[in-house]
Write an enzyme that holds these catalytic residues in place. Structure first.
Site, PDB file in Angstrom:
ATOM      1  CB  SER A  11      -0.940   0.010   1.210  1.00 15.59           C
ATOM      2  OG  SER A  11      -0.214  -0.122   2.405  1.00 15.59           O
ATOM      3  CG  ASP A 187      -2.001   4.646   9.038  1.00 16.46           C
ATOM      4  OD1 ASP A 187      -0.750   4.596   8.947  1.00 16.46           O
ATOM      5  OD2 ASP A 187      -2.744   4.021   8.274  1.00 16.46           O
ATOM      6  CG  HIS A 190      -0.444   3.495   5.243  1.00 13.94           C
ATOM      7  ND1 HIS A 190      -1.294   2.842   6.112  1.00 13.94           N
ATOM      8  CD2 HIS A 190      -0.244   2.658   4.205  1.00 13.94           C
ATOM      9  CE1 HIS A 190      -1.601   1.659   5.611  1.00 13.94           C
ATOM     10  NE2 HIS A 190      -0.970   1.515   4.443  1.00 13.94           N
TER      11      HIS A 190
END
Lengths: 239, 239
Positions: A11, A187, A190
């Site tokens: 991600s 977070d 990320h």
């Protein structure tokens, strides 16, 4: 034809074309010289990456030019703890190393000249992970720890050394800043825009050390500064 | 294989992967479904674009999939006034229209199914152009006017209608905001982040009307939400 630089990862790669993202910044940095091609897959670990590499990276490139480089940026999901809610993404450390070796072998076989740039997982802010769980997490325990991420980062560096590949030690680099949790992580995992900036700068630096830089690459089509205002079409005679 | 969406244009396209840029935003928006490929050339007009189109867009795509769409975003340089310092970039209005027709014909011949989305030049803030000239400009007169840009925008819309192509009327759209000069233009010509946002939103809207949207496109490889935590590798059996 412009050569490609592939961004292969999870991600943190998939999101890298968001505002201030490191992928978009690379694309902007290399504009008119390289196509930066996004191949990020949220949630993926090295085990799944290996399953799909053959399909993601076709042997024949458009125009025939082999890619210049690929960033391999996995480990954040492999390092999920095996007894917490993201256990299904966990890959044991030993297998993570083997998988990275296999991914490197895959690229070297596909494109012998390609620069394979490994990037370690970032550090983890465990408190922030508890505030930002993917799913309900009544255990009160984070699904990732900074210690585990550090072990995978260290393994990534070992593999890079064993294979003679350049590597960005993001886990260490980010923790050099005392305020790394707030400055670089959105977070606990990320990246913020400042975190993205670090990845961008480190990737540009490592690629440059391998001879891949804007200064060394041919510009796609005549630059406006090289077009003669008295006879503009002269610049396009060979196009 | 993911299909491509090409961005073909001048500096407003070339710069579109900068922070908050419309190209990067498109790439982020379409991630896992489409590769957004940057083909912006600062300073270029439609005359020069036609000279290089054959070389920029090779007939054979990697993997064989034809591109879904191309944005054609020229006119800001064609509209340079013929008696000011950027005269060498000027293309007469009549030829601009012919060139746009030829560019559209080129793409339709190359890829009959491709969506060709025209974008008009943006409005011009003439005072800001005087504050931000490319080169020394002792004349005290701007090299572009908003009136001229508007004429080229209108011509672009006419060509789109004649060819049945969708078009973003950026010249009108931006001027709907009373504060357009400050809000959308950084130097009287190029776009601020808010200006980039408008281009992004309008392009997404027009593509969606032609059936090109994230909802309609297949996702490249299994999404994490569709991977069974009890048996993750099942999702990769067909990869």
């Amino acid at each position: 034809m412009r050569p490609n630089i592939y961004l292969f990862g999870d991600s943190i790669t998939e999101e890298s074309f968001g505002d201030g993202g490191w992928g978009a910044s690379l694309s902007h940095h290399f504009c008119r010289t390289v196509d930066v091609v996004l191949r990020g897959y949220s949630g993926y670990n090295t085990r799944w990456a290996l399953k799909v590499a053959e399909r993601i990276f076709p042997p024949v490139e458009s125009g025939g030019a082999p890619p210049l480089a690929v960033t391999v940026f996995f480990g954040a999901n492999d390092a999920c703890l095996p007894d917490r809610y993201s256990a299904f993404q966990h890959v044991p450390l030993r297998e993570y190393k083997q998988n990275l070796h296999s991914i490197i072998s895959f690229f070297k076989k596909r494109w012998p000249e390609i620069v394979i740039l490994l990037i370690t997982p970032p550090p983890i802010d465990e408190d922030a992970r508890l505030r930002h769980p993917y799913i309900e997490n009544p255990s009160g325990l984070p699904e990732r720890t900074n210690e585990a991420a550090g072990a995978y980062a260290q393994a990534c560096i070992s593999v890079a050394k064993e294979c003679g590949c350049p590597v960005v030690d993001l886990w260490i680099k980010m923790q050099e800043c005392p305020d790394w949790k707030q400055a670089y992580l959105s977070d606990g995992l990320h990246l913020t825009q400042a975190g993205n900036r670090i990845v961008f700068e480190e990737v540009v630096k490592e690629l440059k050390e391998k001879g891949i830089s804007v200064e060394n690459l041919p510009v796609d089509l005549p630059h406006i500064a090289n077009i003669d205002p008295q006879d503009p079409l002269k610049a396009f005679q060979d196009c």
